[in-house]
Structure formats: C-alpha cells, structure tokens
Design an enzyme around this catalytic site. Sequence first.
Site, PDB file in Angstrom:
ATOM      1  N   GLU A  92     -81.245 -40.498 -25.902  1.00 49.00           N
ATOM      2  CA  GLU A  92     -82.034 -40.307 -24.691  1.00 49.00           C
ATOM      3  C   GLU A  92     -83.036 -41.461 -24.658  1.00 49.00           C
ATOM      4  O   GLU A  92     -83.792 -41.643 -25.617  1.00 49.00           O
ATOM      5  CB  GLU A  92     -82.769 -38.968 -24.806  1.00 49.00           C
ATOM      6  CG  GLU A  92     -83.452 -38.567 -23.540  1.00 49.00           C
ATOM      7  CD  GLU A  92     -84.145 -37.208 -23.679  1.00 49.00           C
ATOM      8  OE1 GLU A  92     -83.884 -36.478 -24.650  1.00 49.00           O
ATOM      9  OE2 GLU A  92     -84.962 -36.913 -22.796  1.00 49.00           O
ATOM     10  N   ARG A  94     -79.306 -34.065 -39.999  1.00 51.16           N
ATOM     11  CA  ARG A  94     -80.073 -35.249 -39.623  1.00 51.16           C
ATOM     12  C   ARG A  94     -80.778 -35.827 -40.849  1.00 51.16           C
ATOM     13  O   ARG A  94     -80.988 -35.153 -41.840  1.00 51.16           O
ATOM     14  CB  ARG A  94     -81.031 -34.992 -38.466  1.00 51.16           C
ATOM     15  CG  ARG A  94     -82.096 -33.967 -38.661  1.00 51.16           C
ATOM     16  CD  ARG A  94     -82.729 -33.513 -37.339  1.00 51.16           C
ATOM     17  NE  ARG A  94     -83.505 -34.511 -36.652  1.00 51.16           N
ATOM     18  CZ  ARG A  94     -83.306 -34.855 -35.379  1.00 51.16           C
ATOM     19  NH1 ARG A  94     -82.335 -34.307 -34.684  1.00 51.16           N
ATOM     20  NH2 ARG A  94     -84.065 -35.742 -34.797  1.00 51.16           N
ATOM     21  N   LYS A 144     -89.478 -38.396 -32.103  1.00 48.22           N
ATOM     22  CA  LYS A 144     -89.961 -39.344 -31.110  1.00 48.22           C
ATOM     23  C   LYS A 144     -91.326 -38.938 -30.571  1.00 48.22           C
ATOM     24  O   LYS A 144     -92.140 -39.788 -30.239  1.00 48.22           O
ATOM     25  CB  LYS A 144     -88.949 -39.474 -29.982  1.00 48.22           C
ATOM     26  CG  LYS A 144     -87.897 -40.522 -30.315  1.00 48.22           C
ATOM     27  CD  LYS A 144     -86.959 -40.751 -29.176  1.00 48.22           C
ATOM     28  CE  LYS A 144     -85.945 -39.643 -29.125  1.00 48.22           C
ATOM     29  NZ  LYS A 144     -84.777 -39.929 -28.301  1.00 48.22           N
TER      30      LYS A 144
HETATM   31  P1  ATP Z   1     -85.969 -37.090 -31.879  1.00 45.97           P
HETATM   32  O1  ATP Z   1     -86.012 -35.714 -32.451  1.00 45.97           O
HETATM   33  O2  ATP Z   1     -86.419 -38.163 -32.814  1.00 45.97           O
HETATM   34  O3  ATP Z   1     -86.586 -37.187 -30.541  1.00 45.97           O
HETATM   35  P2  ATP Z   1     -83.368 -36.911 -30.706  1.00 45.97           P
HETATM   36  O4  ATP Z   1     -82.290 -36.235 -31.441  1.00 45.97           O
HETATM   37  O5  ATP Z   1     -83.982 -36.215 -29.555  1.00 45.97           O
HETATM   38  O6  ATP Z   1     -84.435 -37.412 -31.750  1.00 45.97           O
HETATM   39  P3  ATP Z   1     -81.753 -38.737 -29.235  1.00 45.97           P
HETATM   40  O7  ATP Z   1     -82.175 -39.982 -28.564  1.00 45.97           O
HETATM   41  O8  ATP Z   1     -81.327 -37.606 -28.404  1.00 45.97           O
HETATM   42  O9  ATP Z   1     -82.935 -38.329 -30.193  1.00 45.97           O
HETATM   43  O10 ATP Z   1     -80.686 -39.049 -30.362  1.00 45.97           O
HETATM   44  C1  ATP Z   1     -79.558 -39.845 -30.202  1.00 45.97           C
HETATM   45  C2  ATP Z   1     -78.583 -39.558 -31.282  1.00 45.97           C
HETATM   46  O11 ATP Z   1     -79.153 -39.860 -32.551  1.00 45.97           O
HETATM   47  C3  ATP Z   1     -78.226 -38.087 -31.292  1.00 45.97           C
HETATM   48  O12 ATP Z   1     -76.838 -37.953 -31.437  1.00 45.97           O
HETATM   49  C4  ATP Z   1     -78.976 -37.543 -32.463  1.00 45.97           C
HETATM   50  O13 ATP Z   1     -78.294 -36.484 -33.012  1.00 45.97           O
HETATM   51  C5  ATP Z   1     -79.060 -38.748 -33.399  1.00 45.97           C
HETATM   52  N1  ATP Z   1     -80.239 -38.653 -34.243  1.00 45.97           N
HETATM   53  C6  ATP Z   1     -81.533 -38.565 -33.854  1.00 45.97           C
HETATM   54  N2  ATP Z   1     -82.342 -38.417 -34.913  1.00 45.97           N
HETATM   55  C7  ATP Z   1     -81.549 -38.416 -36.018  1.00 45.97           C
HETATM   56  C8  ATP Z   1     -81.780 -38.298 -37.429  1.00 45.97           C
HETATM   57  N3  ATP Z   1     -82.998 -38.150 -37.925  1.00 45.97           N
HETATM   58  N4  ATP Z   1     -80.708 -38.331 -38.242  1.00 45.97           N
HETATM   59  C9  ATP Z   1     -79.478 -38.506 -37.765  1.00 45.97           C
HETATM   60  N5  ATP Z   1     -79.189 -38.625 -36.461  1.00 45.97           N
HETATM   61  C10 ATP Z   1     -80.205 -38.577 -35.587  1.00 45.97           C
HETATM   62 MG    MG Z   2     -82.629 -35.598 -27.882  1.00 46.71          MG
END
Ligand code: ATP
Ligand code: MG
Length: 752
Positions: A31, A258, A268
């Site tokens: 995102e 994760r 984020k």
């Molecule tokens: P955050 O919780 O940091 O906001 P998010 O999951 O909302 O992270 P996205 O931009 O939606 O962030 O993530 C893009 C991709 O990266 C998704 O498929 C997510 O599962 C993966 N991702 C995000 N954070 C991690 C992590 N700590 N470890 C592994 N994969 C991750």
């Molecule tokens: Mg997300």
Amino acid sequence: MSEGKDFLRTIVKEDLEAKKYKTVVTRFPPEPNGFPHIGHAKSISINFGIARAFGGHCNLRMDDTNPTTEDMRFVEALKDAVTWLGYTWGENLFFASDYFPKLYEYAIKLIKLGKAYVDSASEEQIRQLRGTVTQSGTRSKYATRSIEENLNLFERMKNGEFKDGEHVLRAKIDMSAANMKMRDPLIYRIRHAHHFRTGDTWCVYPMYDFAHCLSDFIEGITHSICTLEFENNRELYDWVLDTLEPEKTRPYQYEFARLNINYTVMSKRKLLELVNGCFVNGWDDPRLPTIAGYKRRGYTPEAILNFCEQIGIAKANSMVDVAQLEFCIRDDLNQKVPRVMCVLDPLKVTIENFDSNKTEEIEASYYPHDVAKEGYRKLPFSKEIYIERDDFMENPPQGYYRLTPNQSVRLKHAYIITCKQIIKDANGKIVEIKVQYHSDSKSGDDTSGIKVKSAIHWVSGRHAKKAEIRLYERLYKTDTPEGLEDLNPDSLRIIKNALIEPAAIDEKPDERFQFERQGYFYADPIDYTSEHPIFNKIVGLKDSWAKKTETKKPATKPTQTKKVVIEGKADPMSETELTLFSRYTNELGLNHEIANILARDTQLSNFFEEALSVLHSPISLANIITNEVAREFKTNETIQITPNQVAQLVKMVDDETISNKIAKQVFEEMLDSKASPDAIVQKKGLAQISDPTIIIPLIDEVIANNPDNVAKFKAGNTKLVGFFIGQVLKMTDGKANPSVLNELVSKKLNTQ
Ligand code: ATP
Ligand code: MG
C-alpha cells in the site's frame, strides 16, 4: 534461492508438477502509504524470488484502494526498493485503483446473485449486531432488500447521492459463522475523498477483502502470498472468488510469518510518527529500517538478501536478533571493501627524528588481509602525524597493548615509534606527544628486533583531510521498543573534525571503506562533497552492543525464539496425528501449517483442545498457542499459564477490549505474575481507550503545550499531525485507539 527449500516453494513446486498452473505468477502488493522497510524486503525477496526460481513472473501492484493516505512519492520509493534489491517487474506494474470499474461490476454481479445487500445501519449498529466470538450475530433488517432495490441504492451510492457512512454494501454470507470475517463483511463504503490517481471519479471504494482477491484474479496470480495476520481473511478470499468466478482457475492465499527484528520498529504508523514528528531526519535517515535508510547508510542489497535467505520463511511469528542483520552486512563488506585509515579523535604526535621537510610515500595495500587482492595507494608519512587519542595512555592498566611511555607501538603500514615526551595544557590534558621512530622497523622490512604488541592507525597531519563522521547506534535502547520513550538519545553522534588519509577522498563517492580498527563507512550519498567529505558509519567491526547489554539484562526471556520452519516434506504422521490434523483443517478451518504444528505436538494439541472447550475461537487460539505458548514450552519444562487463561485473553482481543499488541504484553505479564488476564488488564489499565471524552482533553493539553507546532501546522506543515498523535499515544502508554485518535486530532487541529 532454490526450489522446494521452504513450505512456499514446496507448494509451488507441487502445483506446477500437478499442472494446476502453467506458470507461477506472484505479486508484491504494497500500500503506497509509507516508505518500504526491511519487512517489505523480505516479502519482495519471497515473491520475486519464487517467481524467478520457477521461471514465472512477479507483479508489482500498488494496493491503492484507500484514497486518503496514499501518495506518488511512496510509489517511487517502492519501485526504487524493488530495483535496488535487484528485481524487475518488467511490464507488470499495476495499480489496484485501475480495477475500480471492474470491481464495481463484480459488486453488481454479487448483488444480482442475491449475495450482497446495501445496509443502512450505522457503523455502531453494525458492530453491535456482529455478535462476539462466543455469540453469533444478527442479520441487519436491511438484508431483506430486493435485488432491484439494492442495485438502485448501490448505483446511487456510486453517483454521490449519499454522505459518508450513510450506506455500505455487504456480502451476504453467514451471521453465525465462527470466523467473524464471514459475518456479512463490508465490501464497499462511501468515501467522498480525492484519490491520488483516480481523482474525484469515485466516491465508493472497495474494502481490502473484496479488492485484493479480485485484483489477484484479474492479474492471473497463482500464489497470493501474505503475512499471518491475514489468515482469518482466507476464508473470505476463497468465498469471493468461488462465488464470482466459480469456473475459472484461480489464485490461492498462503501465509507466512512477518519479520520482526529486536531494537527495531517496522509498522508504518510508527515510522510515520518518527518521520513526521522529526525524531529522525526523513525517510532515508540511516537509523531507520527503511530501504531508503539502509541504502543511504551504506548497507548493500546483497547483504539484505542474504539476511532474508538466512532467516528463512517461517509459519510462526518470531523475533530475529538485529545482530544477525549486522552480521550479514559485515560479512558482505569484509571481503569487498578497501581498508583505509581515519582518525576520529586526533592526538598530535611529533616524530623528533624525522626531517620536517620530508614526505615518505609508503606503498600500502588496500587489502592487507587478502594477499590475493590487488590495490595499493601511496600513504604519505611525515614528521607530524595524528593518532587516536585513546591509543596512547600515560598510566595504562594491565593488558593495554598500545602506546605508553614505556611501550612502543607500530604505526600500521609504517614504522615503530617510542614515546619520549608528553605535552599537556594548563588543565593537564595531553595535547601532543613527542616520539622517536625506528628507521629500520619499516613494515615488511623490519630488521630492528623491537617487539611490539599492536599496530595502530594514523594519518599524516600535512596530508590528511578533515572529514565529518556520522556515527549511528541503534535507534532504540530497548529490545522491544513500544514508542517514542524508548528512543536511544545517543543514536546519532556527529564528529566534525576527524582526519582521513587523502586516498579515501574522491570526487564521485559511492564508496564504502573499512576504516582500520573502526568499522565500515560509506560516503554519504547526499551531503558528501570532496571539499566537505561526510561518511556514515555502516556497522562496527564486531558486535560491541551485545557485550554492553549482556550484563545489564538477565536473559529471562529469550528474544530469539526458535523458528518453526517447515522445509520440504516432513516425516509421515501417525494415525492419531492424522486424525487431529484432519479435524483441525476440515472442521476448525486452521491452515495446514498451523494444524501441522499442533497435530504433531501432544503438549500443544492438549493445550489447544482445552482452551477450545472454553472459547470457540479456533484460529485465534491456534495462533497464540503455536507462537507464544509454544515458545514457553520450548524454554521451560512446565508453564504456569492455563488453557483457560489463554482463552480469556483471546476473548479480550476478539471483542476488541485490548489490541493484539497489548495482548502480547498481557501474556508476558501472565507468565510473571500468574494473574488472570482480566485482572492484569484491570490493574494495569491496559484496555484500549476509544472514548472521545477521555481522548479529547489529552489532545487539548498537547495543543495548549505546543503553540509553536500548532502555528507550524496552520502555516501548512500538515505532517505535524503525527507529532500530536504521538504525544497523546505517549500519554496513554499506547492505549488510545489509533483510528479514533487520528480522527479526533485531525478534527481538533483543523478547528484551531
Ligand atoms: P505495516 O504494518 O508496516 O504498515 P503492511 O503489511 O500494512 O505493513 P503493506 O504495504 O500492505 O504493509 O505490505 C506490502 C507487503 O509486504 C504485504 O504483502 C505484507 O504482507 C508485506 N510485509 C509488510 N511488513 C512485513 C514484514 N514485517 N515481514 C514480512 N512481510 C511484510
Ligand atoms: Mg497493509
């Protein structure tokens, strides 16, 4: 990365062998609402890595269905991160917002199938009717609307005839489903908001659970890989696709754990708070775990990919030690980068018996540790040199091997010197030392017979350049940082007057060095000029932090829990294990990996069954039991926590009394105090605070105490919202409900 070495690759391999798909297509779906971090690097390495290993391709998809938080700047940062890590998306850059017309058509199709309805109940009513994990929900009275009425209302929603929140579109599934996500989930909502790509074209936006699976389907994704917190969403993922595209080959969702790293925050929301509140210098601050930060600091993509490979792909959440990442960086740079000399805290040394007009040019290898590697520079040696202040001691303790009044030392690549005189200022501070050098002791050609115990680095005073050195330490002082109060106040130290040998200064930097005995350094890609050279510390030569903290904290709770990695095929299951496994997957809807862990471990499965008899929330229970509880069983013979207590804890998360994160904290407390979760939440006041009458006065207080920031906000620095939110979170120990807080802060600031 090879095939079949982790459970995801095993699945892909089997699917290809079974000809379920012709080729593998994965996607990385961020995102664009923040800069990508090391967790994203892991996801990138998995998705692009698997596509590469099996000769398929990976799409880069901006998951931009939320109109209010996204920004083109973040899109660029994401593209940059993927490229820097060495992957390409080729033609396959997509935006979920491009599918808005198609998704809208799918919603209409669902209405026509009688499987979606427009609900006009308020958000609060919808929440109340949803039921709890132990009680089934009640369907809204609007669910009886006819297909025609629903089509008409949905179209008018799209045409902008209603206000935000007046109606929503819901899938009609099952209000008594054990999985709360299946209780007539919201699939479209009204949002009169400007979208950074589609502008004002739309005022209805699809929800994640509707948009994501269909975007995967539209792009022909085969394996939709996501993180564990989406496990409960999988049932809905399947329902949407099976209902709307029953005949077609379709993607399936798989979850992995994760990445979490100690001393690091990765959400984020927290990173935004640090950047917007100016606690760091922008998204590329070298202390942040963002790809932009790592890149600026001097980390290499190879080291990051090695790290991702080393930690593997697990099915259970665990904490990785940041020392492991630092090890990978060191390991990568050790062989690659040239070694030069830089004195951070200079002490003047005058060589009495060296001609003041003379400069001797010493040929010195850039790779003294590796004879096979070529590369030399001319190292100027003259009468006045500088050494590190702490490489000389007037009254040394035992075991001090460097220069003292009675102990000679070697100048690296050059001669042995012996101290003759110490010169101090009026305060007794040593300002200079006078030495004699031994002309027959030259490195590589030493006939002096003098024994020394070490070699120190130095620079020639006349030839050295002044440099600024930015020394970075961990951003947080605690291993599981919660918020701003855990920031390490010494995470950045700037040295203005370091002295560096001339060969290290270049017009076009992009260079990494080992500064002998100091660590690895990188010419700052933004601020460096050859007139004013600036170097960032990438990482020290060894893990000095480990020693510092070891004694401080007794290792009661291991920070690195054992990973449960399922590699390739495991041993066959026994009859009993198989029965359990099939009950867990078929009856309780657990995913295969979690079911596998439980079924094979009697201790865990007994625990699970008992908890389940108290609270029927199989997925949440299985999660905590295969993670937190399993960890405890691994490190202790017996554990004090009962299944009943775990069930109580899960119940509080399910009914949103506490957040998932606080649940972890409560769990740790339960281990220590053996109190019940309710009692802990009560006593410590950990319940989530959503009540505006509590939150608003706190916001008022922050506003009253920070008139400067309010003025800056009014002058257009809207980023300061993060500052105000951060302050209130701090005041509530992180318990203020973030979404409520967000809304209230924005409202308050805008009416100031
Ligand atoms: P955050 O919780 O940091 O906001 P998010 O999951 O909302 O992270 P996205 O931009 O939606 O962030 O993530 C893009 C991709 O990266 C998704 O498929 C997510 O599962 C993966 N991702 C995000 N954070 C991690 C992590 N700590 N470890 C592994 N994969 C991750
Ligand atoms: Mg997300």
